[in-house]
Design an enzyme around this catalytic site. Structure first.
Site, PDB file in Angstrom:
ATOM      1  N   ASP A 134       0.786  -1.245   0.000  1.00 37.94           N
ATOM      2  CA  ASP A 134       0.000   0.000   0.000  1.00 37.94           C
ATOM      3  C   ASP A 134       0.821   1.299   0.000  1.00 37.94           C
ATOM      4  O   ASP A 134       0.470   2.266   0.686  1.00 37.94           O
ATOM      5  CB  ASP A 134      -0.958   0.011   1.200  1.00 37.94           C
ATOM      6  CG  ASP A 134      -1.944  -1.138   1.166  1.00 37.94           C
ATOM      7  OD1 ASP A 134      -1.921  -1.928   0.203  1.00 37.94           O
ATOM      8  OD2 ASP A 134      -2.743  -1.270   2.119  1.00 37.94           O
ATOM      9  N   LYS A 193      -6.711  -4.738  -3.045  1.00 32.59           N
ATOM     10  CA  LYS A 193      -7.267  -5.425  -1.883  1.00 32.59           C
ATOM     11  C   LYS A 193      -8.285  -4.537  -1.175  1.00 32.59           C
ATOM     12  O   LYS A 193      -7.993  -3.394  -0.834  1.00 32.59           O
ATOM     13  CB  LYS A 193      -6.146  -5.825  -0.922  1.00 32.59           C
ATOM     14  CG  LYS A 193      -5.344  -4.668  -0.333  1.00 32.59           C
ATOM     15  CD  LYS A 193      -4.135  -5.222   0.375  1.00 32.59           C
ATOM     16  CE  LYS A 193      -3.559  -4.475   1.515  1.00 32.59           C
ATOM     17  NZ  LYS A 193      -4.248  -3.462   2.229  1.00 32.59           N
ATOM     18  N   CYS A 211      -1.945  -2.495   7.782  1.00 33.15           N
ATOM     19  CA  CYS A 211      -1.978  -3.417   6.642  1.00 33.15           C
ATOM     20  C   CYS A 211      -0.755  -4.327   6.557  1.00 33.15           C
ATOM     21  O   CYS A 211      -0.867  -5.462   6.083  1.00 33.15           O
ATOM     22  CB  CYS A 211      -2.170  -2.627   5.351  1.00 33.15           C
ATOM     23  SG  CYS A 211      -3.821  -1.893   5.265  1.00 33.15           S
TER      24      CYS A 211
HETATM   25  N1  TIU Z   1      -2.547   0.375   4.309  1.00 27.89           N
HETATM   26  C1  TIU Z   1      -2.963   0.600   5.554  1.00 27.89           C
HETATM   27  O1  TIU Z   1      -2.241   0.413   6.513  1.00 27.89           O
HETATM   28  N2  TIU Z   1      -4.266   1.126   5.702  1.00 27.89           N
HETATM   29  C2  TIU Z   1      -4.631   1.943   6.727  1.00 27.89           C
HETATM   30  O2  TIU Z   1      -5.782   2.365   6.801  1.00 27.89           O
HETATM   31  N3  TIU Z   1      -3.673   2.271   7.645  1.00 27.89           N
HETATM   32  C3  TIU Z   1      -3.781   3.154   8.672  1.00 27.89           C
HETATM   33  O3  TIU Z   1      -2.852   3.223   9.477  1.00 27.89           O
HETATM   34  N4  TIU Z   1      -4.860   3.909   8.784  1.00 27.89           N
END
Ligand code: TIU
Length: 224
Positions: free
Chosen positions: A24, A129, A162
């Protein structure tokens, strides 16, 4: 086998069967005006992970080893976004709302793209995802199995959301997992540190963690 000096002990990985999994690294989490900022976070805290992740990416590409990029993302009609996810909390903007980089976390929007430094190359696996974990409702397991991949080296954001969720999913599916410490970041530095400790505790209950230099040292040694 390549042996990396890691915690809780050496991480041994087979050269061609170890994928680099970059979680991500999207503009929506890393740049101002995206989803991460909408949740009230200081997104500048994630920048430190970009260059170390790029160094890992260069190392994997130079060897022709498999690379996986993930994007937390939803269909434009939000049919894959549970109301429980969209309506959680009191954010400035919600998933699907229009922000400075387009609709938050919607596939095809500018903010949903991976940052330019880490843009996927042809032939690399890209997984969209809808959840925090990269195995939930995605073809990731099938893609890894089709390539005989047994070991995963993790980078990306955020460490305790994530990245950790995906490492736990991978651990339960039998993959050996290593997290590279400088190549991951959190909006909460203390949560990053705690997540790494949770992963390596109890003999590596979730997996291993190592500094980038240890990975580079092992890869350089293997090339000699
Ligand atoms: N990619 C991921 O970690 N999504 C989140 O929403 N992370 C946060 O720390 N908010």
């Amino acid at each position: 086998m390549i042996a990396i000096a890691a915690r809780p002990d050496a991480f041994r990985m087979p050269a061609g069967q170890t994928a680099l999994v970059i979680i991500d690294m999207q503009r929506d989490f890393i740049e101002p005006g995206g989803f991460g900022a909408s949740l009230g976070n200081d997104v500048s805290l994630l920048e430190a992970a970009l260059l170390p992740t790029w160094q890992l990416l260069q190392a994997w590409r130079a060897r022709g080893w498999p690379v996986v990029h993930t994007r937390e993302s939803h269909a434009p009609d939000l049919s894959d976004c549970p109301p429980a996810k969209r309506e959680r909390g009191q954010p400035g903007l919600r998933i699907g709302d229009a922000g400075a980089m387009g609709r938050l976390l919607v596939r095809g929007e500018p903010g949903c793209e991976i940052v330019p430094l880490l843009r996927p190359a042809a032939g690399e696996i890209v997984i969209d995802k809808p959840g925090k974990g990269a195995f939930h409702a995605t073809p990731l397991q099938a893609e890894l199995q089709a390539r005989g991949i047994t070991h995963l080296v993790f980078a990306g954001v955020t460490t305790e959301v994530c990245v950790q969720t995906t490492m736990r999913e991978a651990n339960d599916r039998g993959y050996e997992c290593l997290l590279v410490e400088e190549a991951t970041a959190s909006y909460f530095p203390e949560f990053k540190a705690a997540a790494i400790e949770m992963i390596v505790a109890q003999g590596g209950i979730v997996g291993w963690a190592a500094p980038l230099a240890a990975v580079q040292h092992a890869l350089d040694g293997a090339a000699e």
